[in-house]
Design a protein around this motif. Structure first.
Motif, mmCIF file in Angstrom:
data_model
loop_
_atom_site.group_PDB
_atom_site.id
_atom_site.type_symbol
_atom_site.label_atom_id
_atom_site.label_comp_id
_atom_site.label_asym_id
_atom_site.label_seq_id
_atom_site.Cartn_x
_atom_site.Cartn_y
_atom_site.Cartn_z
ATOM 1 N N HIS A 35 3.841 1.035 -8.117
ATOM 2 C CA HIS A 35 3.270 1.733 -6.959
ATOM 3 C C HIS A 35 2.551 0.740 -6.056
ATOM 4 O O HIS A 35 1.991 -0.242 -6.529
ATOM 5 C CB HIS A 35 2.296 2.823 -7.415
ATOM 6 C CG HIS A 35 2.069 3.869 -6.364
ATOM 7 N ND1 HIS A 35 2.977 4.858 -6.097
ATOM 8 C CD2 HIS A 35 1.049 4.051 -5.500
ATOM 9 C CE1 HIS A 35 2.531 5.609 -5.129
ATOM 10 N NE2 HIS A 35 1.358 5.139 -4.734
ATOM 11 N N TRP A 36 2.603 1.005 -4.772
ATOM 12 C CA TRP A 36 1.989 0.109 -3.779
ATOM 13 C C TRP A 36 1.037 0.896 -2.883
ATOM 14 O O TRP A 36 1.277 2.080 -2.621
ATOM 15 C CB TRP A 36 3.077 -0.515 -2.897
ATOM 16 C CG TRP A 36 3.893 -1.576 -3.565
ATOM 17 C CD1 TRP A 36 3.741 -2.923 -3.442
ATOM 18 C CD2 TRP A 36 5.003 -1.370 -4.432
ATOM 19 N NE1 TRP A 36 4.687 -3.580 -4.196
ATOM 20 C CE2 TRP A 36 5.475 -2.658 -4.822
ATOM 21 C CE3 TRP A 36 5.643 -0.249 -4.966
ATOM 22 C CZ2 TRP A 36 6.560 -2.837 -5.687
ATOM 23 C CZ3 TRP A 36 6.720 -0.428 -5.819
ATOM 24 C CH2 TRP A 36 7.162 -1.707 -6.184
ATOM 25 N N LEU A 48 -0.678 -5.985 4.492
ATOM 26 C CA LEU A 48 -1.731 -5.514 3.594
ATOM 27 C C LEU A 48 -1.142 -4.821 2.359
ATOM 28 O O LEU A 48 -1.868 -4.400 1.473
ATOM 29 C CB LEU A 48 -2.646 -4.537 4.332
ATOM 30 C CG LEU A 48 -3.467 -5.164 5.459
ATOM 31 C CD1 LEU A 48 -4.192 -4.081 6.241
ATOM 32 C CD2 LEU A 48 -4.456 -6.162 4.883
ATOM 33 N N ARG A 49 0.165 -4.667 2.347
ATOM 34 C CA ARG A 49 0.801 -3.951 1.241
ATOM 35 C C ARG A 49 0.538 -4.680 -0.072
ATOM 36 O O ARG A 49 0.763 -5.886 -0.195
ATOM 37 C CB ARG A 49 2.307 -3.853 1.514
ATOM 38 C CG ARG A 49 3.045 -2.944 0.577
ATOM 39 C CD ARG A 49 4.419 -2.653 1.168
ATOM 40 N NE ARG A 49 5.373 -2.244 0.162
ATOM 41 C CZ ARG A 49 5.518 -0.984 -0.240
ATOM 42 N NH1 ARG A 49 4.795 -0.041 0.312
ATOM 43 N NH2 ARG A 49 6.404 -0.694 -1.166
ATOM 44 N N ARG A 50 0.055 -3.926 -1.022
ATOM 45 C CA ARG A 50 -0.402 -4.537 -2.260
ATOM 46 C C ARG A 50 0.084 -3.692 -3.424
ATOM 47 O O ARG A 50 -0.004 -2.459 -3.379
ATOM 48 C CB ARG A 50 -1.935 -4.551 -2.245
ATOM 49 C CG ARG A 50 -2.579 -5.510 -3.195
ATOM 50 C CD ARG A 50 -4.026 -5.739 -2.749
ATOM 51 N NE ARG A 50 -4.761 -4.487 -2.654
ATOM 52 C CZ ARG A 50 -5.401 -3.944 -3.693
ATOM 53 N NH1 ARG A 50 -5.408 -4.535 -4.857
ATOM 54 N NH2 ARG A 50 -6.052 -2.806 -3.539
ATOM 55 N N GLN A 51 0.602 -4.357 -4.476
ATOM 56 C CA GLN A 51 1.098 -3.592 -5.612
ATOM 57 C C GLN A 51 -0.060 -3.229 -6.542
ATOM 58 O O GLN A 51 -0.880 -4.049 -6.900
ATOM 59 C CB GLN A 51 2.159 -4.394 -6.381
ATOM 60 C CG GLN A 51 2.878 -3.539 -7.406
ATOM 61 C CD GLN A 51 4.195 -4.121 -7.851
ATOM 62 O OE1 GLN A 51 4.555 -5.233 -7.476
ATOM 63 N NE2 GLN A 51 4.933 -3.362 -8.652
ATOM 64 N N ILE A 52 -0.121 -1.955 -6.916
ATOM 65 C CA ILE A 52 -1.219 -1.436 -7.733
ATOM 66 C C ILE A 52 -0.748 -1.257 -9.186
ATOM 67 O O ILE A 52 -1.482 -1.549 -10.121
ATOM 68 C CB ILE A 52 -1.701 -0.078 -7.178
ATOM 69 C CG1 ILE A 52 -2.195 -0.236 -5.739
ATOM 70 C CG2 ILE A 52 -2.786 0.528 -8.056
ATOM 71 C CD1 ILE A 52 -3.405 -1.105 -5.584
ATOM 72 N N GLY A 90 -10.346 -0.529 -10.751
ATOM 73 C CA GLY A 90 -9.306 -1.249 -10.028
ATOM 74 C C GLY A 90 -8.122 -1.617 -10.897
ATOM 75 O O GLY A 90 -7.215 -2.312 -10.450
ATOM 76 N N SER A 91 -8.103 -1.147 -12.146
ATOM 77 C CA SER A 91 -6.984 -1.500 -13.025
ATOM 78 C C SER A 91 -5.775 -0.608 -12.768
ATOM 79 O O SER A 91 -4.712 -0.834 -13.325
ATOM 80 C CB SER A 91 -7.415 -1.403 -14.478
ATOM 81 O OG SER A 91 -7.828 -0.078 -14.762
ATOM 82 N N GLY A 92 -5.939 0.416 -11.936
ATOM 83 C CA GLY A 92 -4.798 1.257 -11.582
ATOM 84 C C GLY A 92 -4.724 2.555 -12.364
ATOM 85 O O GLY A 92 -3.798 3.337 -12.175
ATOM 86 N N ASP A 121 -5.201 -4.729 -14.400
ATOM 87 C CA ASP A 121 -4.408 -5.266 -13.289
ATOM 88 C C ASP A 121 -3.067 -4.545 -13.116
ATOM 89 O O ASP A 121 -2.031 -5.167 -12.882
ATOM 90 C CB ASP A 121 -4.151 -6.760 -13.499
ATOM 91 C CG ASP A 121 -5.454 -7.541 -13.477
ATOM 92 O OD1 ASP A 121 -6.407 -7.050 -12.819
ATOM 93 O OD2 ASP A 121 -5.522 -8.591 -14.126
ATOM 94 N N GLY A 122 -3.112 -3.239 -13.271
ATOM 95 C CA GLY A 122 -1.916 -2.460 -12.981
ATOM 96 C C GLY A 122 -0.882 -2.441 -14.090
ATOM 97 O O GLY A 122 0.236 -1.984 -13.884
#
Lengths: 387, 231
Positions: B12-13, B19-23, B44-46, B219-220
């Motif tokens: 998921h992003w 600014l697109r960032r993978q979550i 913030g770990s997703g 970290d996702g």
């Protein structure tokens, strides 16, 4: 099973009634908007009713009017000969000249002078659609007699009372004349009061006019004649300096004069718009605050599986409930204020059912519009942001 | 249907353009019916994003997410709304409607089901509130309830419709130690009685004991899927 719409409006009702003070202020806003709209429409209609009262007082199937005249309150004469020409048409039964003018009236109590409208026509012609005029025909044929409009503004003096105790003499246009009776026409924006007399007496009062120049020609047709057919024949027959109109069109053009050229219609419609804007803002404030302060609850409902449409129905139900709750007291208060205004202005302030219906429609639309703008805030209720 | 939740290769992003960032990266996770899983991990770990995806609150962008045998990748908004009706949500805040009583709040979860009439709604809500220990406070507005009581009403609302899955995000974060533990065990007991799966996100170490399994994220990515047998 209860339909979802019922559930949505029940939710709306519970939300509205949860805080009675807030509900009261929202309803007060709607009531205020109702009052503003009703009063403006009331004055608007009263103006047009009174402004066209002279035109409506004149009977006849077809009206002949000078092309230079815009309104009966300020006429340019037309040659009496035009009326005689109209008689040439086989369907025309008779033509009656009507004279209109302004004269100075002296208040018999205070001696203050004031301009007053005077209508003159052959008393036997039955030209005036006004109560009491035909009965007074015999007396009006006498020299220097006239009828006084009982609905004139009070500045002309208590003529009705004076008549009752036998004091009938008044001074009009520096002539001693006798009031031989009363009729009812009503004050308008153009005339504070009215007098009615015979064509002969009219010319005794209005010295600068000759009988050759009439103000309005009223054409009566033979039974069974087609008004529109005769009207177009007369329009072709008579010279271009006059207008030939069916009576309805004559009244409509009188109304259109006040509505358009005089800008009075615009002023009142502007007032109506202002009332609706005020109401819109108040209702919008209430609904917007409801949505904004309950965003997380609305978002929770969305997470639970409630659709956007359901939540829209809740907000719209609130808007329409406010409309209904505000309209009823607004109507009652307006009805009361109409009575007070009619007494103060001598204008025919009437709260007719069709006016109430259109105000209800306007208030309903106003609340629905507030709802439509307020629900845009619902988009901010995103259940994904809830975690 | 062997799994309540089956996730394969989920990514998921957030954001667009530069600014697109993978979550989320290639997340695999399965939860069995009736299983209670706690998801932990630093901020913030997703894990919250994962929870919103499982809750059908966001559209799936990459990978496969199957809920009760229904693929959510490519599901329409209406499909996702239908899926949400089978999930009980419990949030960090109770999010009760302030103008409704406790029972009316619980009934809101049942009004979505046209097969349940008003009397049944009332009975189910009353029974559910009794089950969370609020049988005496049916007609109280949220303002007259304590923090713990409000969260119990929220639990009752989440469970009254017999959801197949309960998603809870830090349900004890706004409660004190004792109340938090009570609410957590309440969620566990009611879910087990009904055979519902639970996915619960928490930082609160005191309530880890209710889980069958603890899944950690960083970290996702899922970094540790330790078994934790409930005693």
């Amino acid at each position: 099973m209860t339909p979802p719409v019922m559930l949505a409006s029940r939710l709306a009702w519970r939300q509205l009634t949860h805080q009675p003070a807030r509900l009261a202020s929202a309803v007060a806003g709607v009531v205020f908007a109702c009052l503003l709209v009703f009063m403006q429409l009331g004055f608007h209609d009263a103006l047009f009713d009174s402004a066209t009262s002279t035109a409506r007082a004149i009977r006849g199937d077809i009206i002949i009017f000078s092309r230079q005249s815009e309104t009966t309150s300020r006429t340019s004469g037309l040659p009496r000969a035009r009326l005689m020409q109209a008689l040439a048409d086989p369907d025309v039964a008779r033509v009656t000249p009507v004279y209109l003018g302004q004269v100075i009236w002296k208040n018999p109590e205070t001696a203050v002078r004031r301009s007053i409208m005077v209508l003159g026509a052959d008393p036997d012609s039955g030209i005036f659609a006004l109560e009491g005029v035909s009965a007074a025909a015999e007396r009006l044929r006498q020299r220097d007699t006239l009828l006084f409009d009982a609905q004139s503004r009070p500045e002309y003096g208590p003529i009705g009372e004076r008549l009752a105790r036998g004091a009938t003499t008044v001074e009009v246009a520096n002539r001693t004349t006798e009031v031989v009776g009363l009729f009812r026409l009503g004050a308008s924006f153009a005339a504070d009061g009215n007098l009615l007399t015979s064509d002969v007496n009219f010319h005794r009062l209005v010295r600068d006019r000759t009988p050759d120049m009439v103000d309005v020609g009223a054409v009566f047709l033979k039974a069974g004649a087609d008004v529109n057919a005769v009207q177009s024949r007369l329009a072709g027959l008579l010279p271009d300096d006059i207008r030939v109109m069916p009576r309805d069109a004559f009244i409509a053009s009188e109304r259109a004069y006040w509505a358009n050229s005089a800008a009075i219609g615009f002023i009142f419609l502007f007032g109506v718009a202002m009332g609706l804007v005020v109401g819109f803002v108040i209702v919008y404030q209430i609904l917007f605050t409801d949505v904004a302060t309950h965003l997380s609850e609305y978002a929770t409902l969305k997470a639970m599986g409630y659709t956007d449409r359901y939540l829209l129905a809740v907000v719209f139900s609130e808007a329409l409930m406010l409309a209904a709750l505000g309209f009823v007291p607004g109507l009652a208060l307006s009805w009361w204020l109409f009575g007070i205004s009619a007494e103060a202005t001598f204008l025919p302030m009437l709260l007719r059912p069709d006016m109430a219906a259109s105000v209800f429609a306007l208030i309903f639309a106003m609340c629905a519009a507030s709802g439509a703008v307020a629900v845009r805030k619902l988009r901010d209720a995103n259940p994904a942001d809830m975690f | 249907m062997t799994h309540a939740i089956e996730i394969k290769g989920l990514g998921h992003w957030f954001g667009t353009g530069e600014l697109r960032r993978q979550i989320l990266f290639d997340v695999d996770l399965t939860i069995a019916p009736g299983e209670i899983v706690i998801l932990t991990g630093p901020s913030g770990s997703g894990k919250t994003t994962l929870l919103t995806l499982i809750g059908a609150l966001r559209a799936v962008e990459q990978g496969s997410l199957t809920l009760f045998g229904r693929e959510l990748h490519g599901a329409s908004d209406n499909d996702r709304i239908a899926v949400r009706r089978r999930i009980g949500f419990i949030f960090q805040q109770h999010n009760l409607l302030g103008f409704l009583t406790a029972r009316q709040n619980v009934e809101m979860a049942l009004e979505l089901d046209p097969a349940i009439d008003a009397t049944e709604r009332r009975n189910l809500a009353t029974a559910m509130l009794a089950a969370v220990g609020l049988g005496e406070r049916l007609d109280h507005p949220p303002a007259k309830l304590s923090g713990g009581q409000k969260q119990r009403v929220a639990v009752a609302r989440a469970l009254v419709g017999n959801p197949a899955l309960v998603l809870a995000d830090e349900p004890t974060a706004s409660l004190d130690k004792v109340t938090g533990h009570e609410v957590a065990t309440l969620i566990e007991r009611l879910a087990r009685e009904r055979g519902a799966s639970i996915l619960l996100v928490t930082h609160d170490p005191r309530i880890l004991g209710i889980a069958d399994r603890i899944v950690a994220m960083e970290d996702g990515r899922i970094v540790d899927a330790a078994e934790h047998r409930h005693s």
